[in-house]
Design an enzyme around this catalytic site. Sequence first.
Site, PDB file in Angstrom:
ATOM      1  N   ARG A 240      25.566  75.272  57.502  1.00  0.00           N
ATOM      2  CA  ARG A 240      25.575  76.743  57.487  1.00  0.00           C
ATOM      3  C   ARG A 240      24.214  77.305  57.872  1.00  0.00           C
ATOM      4  NH1 ARG A 240      27.641  76.764  51.446  1.00  0.00           N
ATOM      5  NH2 ARG A 240      28.638  74.915  52.321  1.00  0.00           N
TER       6      ARG A 240
ATOM      7  N   ASP B   7      29.193  64.357  62.059  1.00  0.00           N
ATOM      8  CA  ASP B   7      28.846  65.724  61.668  1.00  0.00           C
ATOM      9  C   ASP B   7      28.418  66.577  62.872  1.00  0.00           C
ATOM     10  OD1 ASP B   7      28.905  67.479  59.550  1.00  0.00           O
ATOM     11  OD2 ASP B   7      26.811  67.146  58.977  1.00  0.00           O
TER      12      ASP B   7
ATOM     13  N   LYS C  48      22.990  62.146  50.040  1.00  0.00           N
ATOM     14  CA  LYS C  48      24.398  61.851  49.752  1.00  0.00           C
ATOM     15  C   LYS C  48      24.502  60.466  49.112  1.00  0.00           C
ATOM     16  CE  LYS C  48      26.548  64.415  53.570  1.00  0.00           C
ATOM     17  NZ  LYS C  48      27.399  65.313  52.769  1.00  0.00           N
TER      18      LYS C  48
ATOM     19  N   ASP D 162      21.845  69.560  51.395  1.00  0.00           N
ATOM     20  CA  ASP D 162      23.053  69.015  52.015  1.00  0.00           C
ATOM     21  C   ASP D 162      23.961  70.121  52.559  1.00  0.00           C
ATOM     22  OD1 ASP D 162      24.728  67.057  52.902  1.00  0.00           O
ATOM     23  OD2 ASP D 162      25.583  66.564  50.933  1.00  0.00           O
TER      24      ASP D 162
HETATM   25  N1  BES Z   1      28.751  67.525  56.740  1.00  0.00           N
HETATM   26  C1  BES Z   1      29.013  67.865  55.394  1.00  0.00           C
HETATM   27  C2  BES Z   1      30.480  68.172  55.145  1.00  0.00           C
HETATM   28  C3  BES Z   1      31.415  66.990  55.157  1.00  0.00           C
HETATM   29  C4  BES Z   1      31.631  66.267  54.020  1.00  0.00           C
HETATM   30  C5  BES Z   1      32.124  66.685  56.298  1.00  0.00           C
HETATM   31  C6  BES Z   1      32.522  65.211  54.034  1.00  0.00           C
HETATM   32  C7  BES Z   1      33.000  65.633  56.310  1.00  0.00           C
HETATM   33  C8  BES Z   1      33.225  64.903  55.172  1.00  0.00           C
HETATM   34  C9  BES Z   1      28.202  69.088  54.993  1.00  0.00           C
HETATM   35  O1  BES Z   1      26.966  69.222  55.591  1.00  0.00           O
HETATM   36  C10 BES Z   1      27.983  68.988  53.539  1.00  0.00           C
HETATM   37  O2  BES Z   1      27.319  68.090  53.117  1.00  0.00           O
HETATM   38  N2  BES Z   1      28.534  69.925  52.784  1.00  0.00           N
HETATM   39  C11 BES Z   1      28.396  69.946  51.375  1.00  0.00           C
HETATM   40  C12 BES Z   1      28.232  71.380  50.960  1.00  0.00           C
HETATM   41  C13 BES Z   1      27.887  71.545  49.516  1.00  0.00           C
HETATM   42  C14 BES Z   1      26.613  70.810  49.170  1.00  0.00           C
HETATM   43  C15 BES Z   1      27.774  73.019  49.198  1.00  0.00           C
HETATM   44  C16 BES Z   1      29.645  69.342  50.769  1.00  0.00           C
HETATM   45  O3  BES Z   1      30.749  69.561  51.268  1.00  0.00           O
HETATM   46  O4  BES Z   1      29.506  68.608  49.786  1.00  0.00           O
HETATM   47 ZN    ZN Z   2      26.761  68.377  57.395  1.00  0.00          ZN
HETATM   48 MN    MN Z   3      25.483  68.153  54.520  1.00  0.00          MN
END
Ligand code: BES
Ligand code: ZN
Ligand code: MN
Length: 503
Positions: A356, A293, A282, A352
Amino acid sequence: MKIQVKEGNIAAIKDEIIMVGIFEGKDGIKAAARSLDTASAGMISEIVQRGDFKGELYKTFLIHKTQGIAARRVLIVGLGKEKDCTLEKVRGATSSGARFIRDMGIKHFLVPGNFVQLSDISSSDTVKAIVEGVCLGLYSFKQFKTKNEKRQDKEIKEFTILAEGRNEYTTFKKAVSSAEILSNAVKLARDLVNQPANKATPGYLAQTAQALAKQYGLKVRILDIRLIKKLGMGCFLSVAQGSREPAQFIILEHKPKNVLHAHPIVLIGKAVTFDSGGISLKPPQGMERMKDDMAGGAAVLGIMQAAAQLNIPLYVVGLIPATENLPDGAALKPGDIITSMSGKTVEIITTDAEGRLILADALTYATRYQPEAIIDLATLTGACVIALGGEVAGLMGSDEGLLDRLKQASKVTGEKVWQLPLWDEYAELLKSDSADIKNAGGRDAGAITGGMFLKEFAGKIPWAHIDIAGPVWAEKDKPYIPKGATGFGVRLIVNVLENWVKM
Ligand code: BES
Ligand code: ZN
Ligand code: MN
């Protein structure tokens, strides 16, 4: 903070301060405020008539020693317009009043059970909202502050709910007890989420589960890496393989003697104790937030504690896959193909999209129970925050009846959810060239593709997915939610469980 229930007359009772609510407008002085107004020969009416206080929502007005009232002070809290007043506003108003009283340095206060009277709402539900508003509004997380900050010596030690007569006393006692249990469960979840990732590790969550089991009579089982491997949880393992903190699969069971259903309701909470994104790292800005998370897992721990303490007559199972998501020489890579516990293969597009993956195996594990329903809580996608904002959770699922239960609970608890569709057309976005499914689509419908991925693993069991990425964290103070972890989901799901048999 202790909570007492006392029987007595509001004008005659002695206390440091009494808190009462008034509505905006001409006939805004009702319930307890009216009693105090009468006892003091119209003191509150005069304040309103002079225009000194208008009853605006969450505003406060302090009155000192008054003839006819035995308490030292009275705090009037604005409830806004009567026709718009809800339990959610009662929580906000009592929180606002309690914060004002705390900041004055007062250690004790009294709230009459008829702080407000709302049509169609029982006095028991009102008392619950009062207790929740005060307990949750006064929450703070100070564990890592070594110096006493000014506010710290300003702490309310006890408050009293006033009942008028024996019947009310008995009703209020019960209401206070259950609202206190619920508030403590929310506070447990908030504490866990506020903890930094170097403290709240997967191992720490497992220890917490064990401690809860011991204290409240839950059954607990922790699967370590060896067992996780043995079960073939390939998706969960893949996420965990880049971290030095051993992953834990936490199982908590609440199975009371008076259980009404043979098949359980399974709750699954995502617990990525730190999400760096893994190899698909990230951006650094705001990455410190990714300690939250594990908020789904924290909520499930809170819910299990409440279910046990409230002795809810249902078989409830909590499953919490807990791991970090870090980059490392051994970490999962984009392009890798892994095999889930269900046997389905998954092509990794981004490491990331790890939530899921760990939930997929938890869902497969859940189906072993032949549950009546599965509900998962997960900080799954940033896209859900873009779609619905920071205060609303995304609700998805396969069973309209189950979704209706959640929507109904959302109305009562004020924990907002909004349904997003899981139509077949969206499955296209997760088609993989080389495996059964890929773990991420493009930018389109990001919250929904998260839900679509999970749907593949829920099978035929009624299942709901709640994407709580937005509401688990408050960027600023809110009426009864201080800045930081909110404990979102605990009150929502406990309400669903409490009404399970009634609906
Ligand atoms: N934990 C994150 C989701 C998240 C993002 C929660 C910002 C709170 C604030 C999750 O694991 C994630 O990174 N999701 C990605 C999915 C994508 C790569 C398909 C996202 O939301 O960018
Ligand atoms: Zn996550
Ligand atoms: Mn993630």
